[in-house]
Design a protein around this motif. Structure first.
Motif, PDB file in Angstrom:
ATOM      1  N   ARG A 117       0.825  -1.206   0.000  1.00  0.00           N
ATOM      2  CA  ARG A 117       0.000   0.000   0.000  1.00  0.00           C
ATOM      3  C   ARG A 117       0.861   1.258   0.000  1.00  0.00           C
ATOM      4  N   ILE A 118       1.865   1.299   0.857  1.00  0.00           N
ATOM      5  CA  ILE A 118       2.677   2.517   0.910  1.00  0.00           C
ATOM      6  C   ILE A 118       3.606   2.641  -0.289  1.00  0.00           C
ATOM      7  N   LEU A 119       4.014   1.511  -0.865  1.00  0.00           N
ATOM      8  CA  LEU A 119       4.862   1.576  -2.060  1.00  0.00           C
ATOM      9  C   LEU A 119       4.084   2.049  -3.283  1.00  0.00           C
ATOM     10  N   ASN A 120       2.797   1.823  -3.284  1.00  0.00           N
ATOM     11  CA  ASN A 120       1.982   2.214  -4.431  1.00  0.00           C
ATOM     12  C   ASN A 120       1.552   3.678  -4.409  1.00  0.00           C
ATOM     13  N   ILE A 121       1.907   4.376  -3.353  1.00  0.00           N
ATOM     14  CA  ILE A 121       1.603   5.809  -3.301  1.00  0.00           C
ATOM     15  C   ILE A 121       2.575   6.518  -4.230  1.00  0.00           C
ATOM     16  N   SER A 122       2.060   7.075  -5.267  1.00  0.00           N
ATOM     17  CA  SER A 122       2.947   7.692  -6.264  1.00  0.00           C
ATOM     18  C   SER A 122       3.632   8.925  -5.701  1.00  0.00           C
ATOM     19  N   GLY A 123       4.894   9.071  -6.078  1.00  0.00           N
ATOM     20  CA  GLY A 123       5.654  10.256  -5.690  1.00  0.00           C
ATOM     21  C   GLY A 123       6.061  10.289  -4.241  1.00  0.00           C
ATOM     22  N   TYR A 124       6.028   9.147  -3.534  1.00  0.00           N
ATOM     23  CA  TYR A 124       6.357   9.154  -2.112  1.00  0.00           C
ATOM     24  C   TYR A 124       7.816   9.540  -1.868  1.00  0.00           C
ATOM     25  N   ALA A 125       8.707   8.979  -2.647  1.00  0.00           N
ATOM     26  CA  ALA A 125      10.135   9.242  -2.451  1.00  0.00           C
ATOM     27  C   ALA A 125      10.496  10.637  -2.943  1.00  0.00           C
ATOM     28  N   GLU A 126      11.369  11.281  -2.204  1.00  0.00           N
ATOM     29  CA  GLU A 126      11.765  12.643  -2.525  1.00  0.00           C
ATOM     30  C   GLU A 126      12.729  12.718  -3.702  1.00  0.00           C
ATOM     31  N   ASN A 127      13.558  11.687  -3.888  1.00  0.00           N
ATOM     32  CA  ASN A 127      14.551  11.783  -4.947  1.00  0.00           C
ATOM     33  C   ASN A 127      14.574  10.527  -5.819  1.00  0.00           C
ATOM     34  N   HIS A 128      15.214  10.668  -6.957  1.00  0.00           N
ATOM     35  CA  HIS A 128      15.240   9.606  -7.963  1.00  0.00           C
ATOM     36  C   HIS A 128      15.936   8.344  -7.466  1.00  0.00           C
ATOM     37  N   THR A 182      16.250   7.175  -4.379  1.00  0.00           N
ATOM     38  CA  THR A 182      15.380   6.467  -3.438  1.00  0.00           C
ATOM     39  C   THR A 182      14.245   5.789  -4.187  1.00  0.00           C
ATOM     40  N   GLN A 183      13.693   6.443  -5.188  1.00  0.00           N
ATOM     41  CA  GLN A 183      12.637   5.836  -6.001  1.00  0.00           C
ATOM     42  C   GLN A 183      13.128   4.548  -6.656  1.00  0.00           C
ATOM     43  N   LYS A 184      14.391   4.533  -7.122  1.00  0.00           N
ATOM     44  CA  LYS A 184      14.951   3.321  -7.739  1.00  0.00           C
ATOM     45  C   LYS A 184      15.043   2.183  -6.728  1.00  0.00           C
ATOM     46  N   CYS A 185      15.429   2.489  -5.486  1.00  0.00           N
ATOM     47  CA  CYS A 185      15.504   1.469  -4.437  1.00  0.00           C
ATOM     48  C   CYS A 185      14.121   0.892  -4.145  1.00  0.00           C
ATOM     49  N   LEU A 186      13.128   1.763  -4.085  1.00  0.00           N
ATOM     50  CA  LEU A 186      11.767   1.310  -3.804  1.00  0.00           C
ATOM     51  C   LEU A 186      11.195   0.511  -4.968  1.00  0.00           C
ATOM     52  N   ALA A 187      11.565   0.865  -6.195  1.00  0.00           N
ATOM     53  CA  ALA A 187      11.119   0.104  -7.371  1.00  0.00           C
ATOM     54  C   ALA A 187      11.714  -1.302  -7.325  1.00  0.00           C
ATOM     55  N   ARG A 188      12.957  -1.419  -6.905  1.00  0.00           N
ATOM     56  CA  ARG A 188      13.575  -2.749  -6.797  1.00  0.00           C
ATOM     57  C   ARG A 188      12.867  -3.570  -5.730  1.00  0.00           C
ATOM     58  N   LEU A 208      11.042   2.702   3.933  1.00  0.00           N
ATOM     59  CA  LEU A 208      11.042   3.440   2.673  1.00  0.00           C
ATOM     60  C   LEU A 208      12.360   4.152   2.374  1.00  0.00           C
ATOM     61  N   THR A 209      13.359   3.950   3.225  1.00  0.00           N
ATOM     62  CA  THR A 209      14.688   4.478   2.927  1.00  0.00           C
ATOM     63  C   THR A 209      15.441   3.444   2.093  1.00  0.00           C
ATOM     64  N   PRO A 210      16.512   3.852   1.409  1.00  0.00           N
ATOM     65  CA  PRO A 210      17.277   2.865   0.650  1.00  0.00           C
ATOM     66  C   PRO A 210      17.738   1.670   1.500  1.00  0.00           C
ATOM     67  N   MET A 211      18.230   1.918   2.711  1.00  0.00           N
ATOM     68  CA  MET A 211      18.690   0.811   3.559  1.00  0.00           C
ATOM     69  C   MET A 211      17.513  -0.041   4.044  1.00  0.00           C
TER      70      MET A 211
END
Length: 139
Positions: free
Chosen positions: A18-29, A31-37, A94-97
């Motif tokens: 649910r939280i990963l599907n919230i569009s635009g959640y990550a502040e930077n590109h 972090t978005q790549k980490c969450l996409a993985r 939701l952080t990279p780590m």
């Protein structure tokens, strides 16, 4: 990977999706790549009931000791975003780590593309500090 894929408890999995599907959640590109993985890894994850969760799996509230390739050891606690507190080493999933660790187990070795480049980390210890099972996790 000790168990062949990520392992997540059902309620934690639903919350994470649910939280990963919230569009635009990550502040930077980066972090978005980490969450996409992480989202990609969730597609093949084993989803189990709380009573079937292996004790050494990283889940919400787990304290995790990791060792980096350069020998540096760090202990962090993976938490839901509202519980994050860098001063007490509570990192959001939701952080990279946090996204790199969730669902993995003790003794796993992870290669993850962090914002500062690919790093190899060894999960040397997982301790459960309680879970969110039975608690309504809402966004």
């Amino acid at each position: 990977m000790k168990y062949g894929s990520l392992i997540l408890e059902k309620k934690e999995y639903v919350y994470l999706k649910r939280i990963l599907n919230i569009s635009g959640y990550a502040e930077n590109h980066e972090t978005q790549k980490c969450l996409a993985r992480l989202l990609e890894e969730l597609r093949t994850a084993q989803i189990v009931d709380d009573d079937e969760m292996p004790y050494d799996i990283i889940r919400f509230n787990s304290k995790v000791t990791i060792t980096f390739d350069n020998g540096i050891k760090e202990t962090v606690q993976v938490v839901i975003p509202t519980d994050r507190d860098i001063n007490t080493k509570k990192i959001s999933v939701l952080t990279p780590m946090g996204s790199a660790l969730i669902g993995y187990s003790e003794d796993d070795i992870i290669l993850w593309n962090f914002p500062n480049g690919i790093q190899k980390i060894h999960i040397s210890k997982v301790e459960q500090e309680g879970s969110y099972n039975g608690i309504d996790i809402t966004i």
